[in-house]
Write a protein that holds these residues in place. Structure first.
Motif, PDB file in Angstrom:
ATOM      1  N   ARG A   6       5.258   9.910  -7.089  1.00  0.00           N
ATOM      2  CA  ARG A   6       6.066  10.655  -7.956  1.00  0.00           C
ATOM      3  C   ARG A   6       5.103  10.568  -9.555  1.00  0.00           C
ATOM      4  O   ARG A   6       6.489  11.219  -9.353  1.00  0.00           O
ATOM      5  N   GLU A   7       4.507   9.832  -9.759  1.00  0.00           N
ATOM      6  CA  GLU A   7       3.661  10.183 -11.262  1.00  0.00           C
ATOM      7  C   GLU A   7       3.057  11.688 -11.081  1.00  0.00           C
ATOM      8  O   GLU A   7       1.819  11.719 -12.249  1.00  0.00           O
ATOM      9  N   ARG A   8       2.898  12.120 -10.060  1.00  0.00           N
ATOM     10  CA  ARG A   8       2.040  13.395  -9.808  1.00  0.00           C
ATOM     11  C   ARG A   8       0.583  13.232  -9.753  1.00  0.00           C
ATOM     12  O   ARG A   8       0.312  13.895 -10.730  1.00  0.00           O
ATOM     13  N   ARG A   9      -0.070  12.006  -9.699  1.00  0.00           N
ATOM     14  CA  ARG A   9      -1.410  11.254  -9.513  1.00  0.00           C
ATOM     15  C   ARG A   9      -2.324  11.312  -8.928  1.00  0.00           C
ATOM     16  O   ARG A   9      -2.196  10.658  -7.942  1.00  0.00           O
ATOM     17  N   LYS A  10      -4.049  11.379  -9.475  1.00  0.00           N
ATOM     18  CA  LYS A  10      -4.539  11.085  -8.300  1.00  0.00           C
ATOM     19  C   LYS A  10      -4.957   9.751  -7.609  1.00  0.00           C
ATOM     20  O   LYS A  10      -4.465   9.017  -9.150  1.00  0.00           O
ATOM     21  N   PRO A  11      -4.848   8.991  -7.015  1.00  0.00           N
ATOM     22  CA  PRO A  11      -5.053   7.250  -7.338  1.00  0.00           C
ATOM     23  C   PRO A  11      -6.154   6.703  -7.985  1.00  0.00           C
ATOM     24  O   PRO A  11      -7.285   7.754  -7.338  1.00  0.00           O
ATOM     25  N   LEU A  12      -6.471   5.722  -8.292  1.00  0.00           N
ATOM     26  CA  LEU A  12      -7.220   5.257  -9.146  1.00  0.00           C
ATOM     27  C   LEU A  12      -8.035   4.590  -8.272  1.00  0.00           C
ATOM     28  O   LEU A  12      -8.426   4.045  -7.010  1.00  0.00           O
ATOM     29  N   LYS A  13      -9.099   4.233  -8.746  1.00  0.00           N
ATOM     30  CA  LYS A  13     -10.605   3.944  -7.783  1.00  0.00           C
ATOM     31  C   LYS A  13     -10.159   2.565  -7.136  1.00  0.00           C
ATOM     32  O   LYS A  13     -10.501   2.666  -5.634  1.00  0.00           O
ATOM     33  N   VAL A  51      -4.781  -4.393  -6.211  1.00  0.00           N
ATOM     34  CA  VAL A  51      -3.601  -4.581  -7.237  1.00  0.00           C
ATOM     35  C   VAL A  51      -3.014  -5.108  -7.330  1.00  0.00           C
ATOM     36  O   VAL A  51      -2.895  -4.974  -9.362  1.00  0.00           O
ATOM     37  N   ALA A  52      -2.798  -6.103  -7.657  1.00  0.00           N
ATOM     38  CA  ALA A  52      -2.600  -7.241  -9.053  1.00  0.00           C
ATOM     39  C   ALA A  52      -4.123  -7.294  -9.967  1.00  0.00           C
ATOM     40  O   ALA A  52      -2.677  -7.236 -11.105  1.00  0.00           O
ATOM     41  N   ILE A  53      -4.772  -7.700  -9.186  1.00  0.00           N
ATOM     42  CA  ILE A  53      -6.030  -8.342 -10.584  1.00  0.00           C
ATOM     43  C   ILE A  53      -6.360  -6.758 -10.820  1.00  0.00           C
ATOM     44  O   ILE A  53      -6.051  -7.151 -12.615  1.00  0.00           O
ATOM     45  N   PHE A  54      -6.991  -5.228 -10.665  1.00  0.00           N
ATOM     46  CA  PHE A  54      -6.645  -4.665 -11.195  1.00  0.00           C
ATOM     47  C   PHE A  54      -6.605  -3.595 -12.005  1.00  0.00           C
ATOM     48  O   PHE A  54      -6.139  -3.026 -12.831  1.00  0.00           O
ATOM     49  N   GLY A  55      -4.917  -4.059 -11.168  1.00  0.00           N
ATOM     50  CA  GLY A  55      -3.645  -3.347 -11.398  1.00  0.00           C
ATOM     51  C   GLY A  55      -3.133  -3.942 -12.931  1.00  0.00           C
ATOM     52  O   GLY A  55      -3.120  -3.293 -14.183  1.00  0.00           O
ATOM     53  N   LYS A  56      -3.522  -5.153 -13.248  1.00  0.00           N
ATOM     54  CA  LYS A  56      -3.373  -5.788 -14.669  1.00  0.00           C
ATOM     55  C   LYS A  56      -4.571  -5.249 -15.512  1.00  0.00           C
ATOM     56  O   LYS A  56      -4.058  -5.763 -16.929  1.00  0.00           O
ATOM     57  N   LYS A  57      -5.943  -5.450 -15.451  1.00  0.00           N
ATOM     58  CA  LYS A  57      -6.980  -5.238 -15.921  1.00  0.00           C
ATOM     59  C   LYS A  57      -6.812  -3.266 -17.017  1.00  0.00           C
ATOM     60  O   LYS A  57      -6.876  -3.428 -17.409  1.00  0.00           O
ATOM     61  N   GLY A  58      -6.022  -2.609 -15.653  1.00  0.00           N
ATOM     62  CA  GLY A  58      -5.473  -1.647 -16.188  1.00  0.00           C
ATOM     63  C   GLY A  58      -5.014  -1.709 -17.441  1.00  0.00           C
ATOM     64  O   GLY A  58      -4.559  -0.405 -18.546  1.00  0.00           O
ATOM     65  N   THR A  84       0.498  -1.172   0.269  1.00  0.00           N
ATOM     66  CA  THR A  84      -0.295   0.280   0.052  1.00  0.00           C
ATOM     67  C   THR A  84       0.743   1.110  -0.161  1.00  0.00           C
ATOM     68  O   THR A  84       0.588   1.962  -0.383  1.00  0.00           O
ATOM     69  N   LEU A  85       2.159   1.466   0.922  1.00  0.00           N
ATOM     70  CA  LEU A  85       2.645   2.422   0.915  1.00  0.00           C
ATOM     71  C   LEU A  85       3.610   2.342  -0.572  1.00  0.00           C
ATOM     72  O   LEU A  85       3.774   3.584  -0.408  1.00  0.00           O
ATOM     73  N   VAL A  86       3.347   1.350  -1.151  1.00  0.00           N
ATOM     74  CA  VAL A  86       4.649   1.381  -2.251  1.00  0.00           C
ATOM     75  C   VAL A  86       2.945   2.025  -2.973  1.00  0.00           C
ATOM     76  O   VAL A  86       4.380   2.857  -4.230  1.00  0.00           O
ATOM     77  N   LEU A  87       2.261   1.614  -2.980  1.00  0.00           N
ATOM     78  CA  LEU A  87       0.929   2.448  -3.890  1.00  0.00           C
ATOM     79  C   LEU A  87       1.001   3.969  -3.981  1.00  0.00           C
ATOM     80  O   LEU A  87       0.963   4.285  -5.367  1.00  0.00           O
ATOM     81  N   VAL A  88       1.068   4.306  -2.383  1.00  0.00           N
ATOM     82  CA  VAL A  88       1.193   5.265  -2.886  1.00  0.00           C
ATOM     83  C   VAL A  88       2.286   6.751  -2.707  1.00  0.00           C
ATOM     84  O   VAL A  88       1.853   7.432  -3.744  1.00  0.00           O
ATOM     85  N   TYR A  89       2.958   6.029  -3.215  1.00  0.00           N
ATOM     86  CA  TYR A  89       4.703   6.367  -3.151  1.00  0.00           C
ATOM     87  C   TYR A  89       4.651   6.492  -4.675  1.00  0.00           C
ATOM     88  O   TYR A  89       4.648   7.065  -5.182  1.00  0.00           O
ATOM     89  N   VAL A  90       3.707   5.231  -5.371  1.00  0.00           N
ATOM     90  CA  VAL A  90       3.844   5.521  -7.126  1.00  0.00           C
ATOM     91  C   VAL A  90       2.865   6.971  -7.436  1.00  0.00           C
ATOM     92  O   VAL A  90       3.267   7.086  -8.622  1.00  0.00           O
ATOM     93  N   GLU A  95      -7.138   2.060  -6.324  1.00  0.00           N
ATOM     94  CA  GLU A  95      -6.600   1.816  -5.337  1.00  0.00           C
ATOM     95  C   GLU A  95      -6.638   2.809  -4.665  1.00  0.00           C
ATOM     96  O   GLU A  95      -6.068   2.102  -3.187  1.00  0.00           O
ATOM     97  N   ILE A  96      -7.185   3.464  -4.738  1.00  0.00           N
ATOM     98  CA  ILE A  96      -8.369   4.289  -2.563  1.00  0.00           C
ATOM     99  C   ILE A  96      -8.510   2.994  -2.675  1.00  0.00           C
ATOM    100  O   ILE A  96      -8.393   3.121  -1.497  1.00  0.00           O
ATOM    101  N   VAL A  97      -9.529   2.203  -2.816  1.00  0.00           N
ATOM    102  CA  VAL A  97     -10.033   0.255  -1.752  1.00  0.00           C
ATOM    103  C   VAL A  97      -8.885   0.686  -1.368  1.00  0.00           C
ATOM    104  O   VAL A  97      -9.297  -0.243   0.035  1.00  0.00           O
ATOM    105  N   ALA A  98      -7.364  -0.011  -2.266  1.00  0.00           N
ATOM    106  CA  ALA A  98      -6.694  -0.676  -1.744  1.00  0.00           C
ATOM    107  C   ALA A  98      -6.470   0.059  -0.376  1.00  0.00           C
ATOM    108  O   ALA A  98      -6.508  -0.777   0.941  1.00  0.00           O
ATOM    109  N   ILE A  99      -5.630   1.083  -0.068  1.00  0.00           N
ATOM    110  CA  ILE A  99      -5.735   2.402   0.562  1.00  0.00           C
ATOM    111  C   ILE A  99      -6.643   2.506   1.872  1.00  0.00           C
ATOM    112  O   ILE A  99      -5.453   2.466   2.994  1.00  0.00           O
ATOM    113  N   LEU A 100      -7.546   2.378   1.195  1.00  0.00           N
ATOM    114  CA  LEU A 100      -8.277   1.854   2.752  1.00  0.00           C
ATOM    115  C   LEU A 100      -8.960   1.626   3.617  1.00  0.00           C
ATOM    116  O   LEU A 100      -9.014   0.886   4.675  1.00  0.00           O
TER     117      LEU A 100
END
Length: 301
Positions: free
Chosen positions: A122-129, A291-298, A113-119, A131-136
């Motif tokens: 670094r990419e200066r973007r808002k987390p995707l939906k 993150v693994a499943i939805f990231g791959k779909k993205g 989750t911290l890696v996701l926040v870092y990314v 990603e927000i669910v994963a963080i929360l």
């Protein structure tokens, strides 16, 4: 599913299981043999690093020294050895020392989750939906695990929580920092040097020989198993699994690690977990799947 994929899934499964058992063995040594992180981590990294590099030298000869010839890469390996390799091992086993293998392992899995926040930063973007669910979910899982819903009391010691969070943070460094040298020299070489450098420096500065350990036959056997099974074999099996089935499937199957740590902690250490503990485990671990499943779909889109 072909034979190669089946073998890859099996290797990854065994590797993750061995990591979980490795934590339980460390917990046993902490409780019954006066072993501390200051004794276990330096010797573990030093010996495992030496063995891995000797094996790689046997296979690849002087190629293992290529990473030391480039000043920039050599500095990167030193940083990885200290902050990545030694950092993750020291914080993880200290979290075990103040709690148990299952809780420490699950808290470490807050790292993705911290890696996701870092990314996102670094990419200066808002987390995707997703990603927000994963963080929360991950944050909620840590909250439930630490407090059982009562914000006025901690269900695990404050030191265990702090070291568990530090373990998750060092996992970010372990994951992100060595990316370029891993591509250039390969994971076994980089990890081998990281173990050796981390083990050598921690041995010099921590002075593990000053720790008064009950070093009997049981301690020796457990220590050998931790080095060969929980360190070298687990890493090689997981790495070979990644090459066969890819990082997405491998990361999901590797979630067997906290499961095995929980099961073996219950069986061999007599540790009992309640409903809220399991709920916290599930919330934190589910983020890896999301993150693994939805990231791959993205990426496919």
């Amino acid at each position: 599913m072909d034979r190669r994929e089946q073998m890859g899934m099996l290797n990854t499964f065994i590797g993750g299981t061995l990591w979980g058992i490795n934590g339980v063995m460390g917990s046993y040594l902490f409780l019954h043999k006066n072993v501390t992180t200051n004794w276990l981590v330096p010797y573990r990294l030093l010996i495992a690093g030496l063995i891995m590099l000797m094996y790689l030298y046997y296979k690849n000869k002087s190629k293992i020294f290529d990473v030391l010839r480039d000043t920039k890469d050599f500095i990167a390996v030193i940083i990885f050895g200290i902050l990545g390799m030694m950092g993750t091992q020291y914080t993880y086993f200290t979290a075990i020392q103040y709690s148990n293998a299952a809780i420490a392992t699950v808290l470490t899995y807050f790292g993705p989750t911290l890696v996701l926040v870092y990314v996102c930063l670094r990419e200066r973007r808002k987390p995707l939906k997703y990603e927000i669910v994963a963080i929360l979910l991950s944050m909620f899982g840590v909250f439930v695990l630490a407090t059982h819903g009562n914000i006025t009391t901690l269900q695990i010691s404050f030191k265990a929580l702090v070291w568990g969070m530090l373990s998750a943070m060092t996992l970010v460094l372990y994951t992100v920092q060595p990316a370029s040298i891993l591509k250039k020299y390969g994971a076994p070489t980089v990890v081998g040097w990281g173990m050796l450098i981390g083990g050598l420096l921690s041995t010099i500065f921590i002075k593990p020989w000053k720790v008064d350990v009950i070093f009997d036959f049981t301690t020796f056997i457990f220590f050998i198993i931790i080095i060969f099974s929980g360190t070298i074999a687990a890493f090689i099996l997981y790495l070979s699994g990644v090459t066969m089935i890819g990082p997405t499937k491998a990361s999901i199957i590797a979630c067997i690690e906290p499961v095995s740590a929980t099961i073996f902690s219950s069986i061999f250490m007599g540790i009992k977990f309640g409903f809220l503990d399991i709920l916290g485990f599930v919330c934190i671990m589910s983020t890896v799947f999301i993150v693994a499943i939805f990231g791959k779909k993205g990426k496919k889109k």
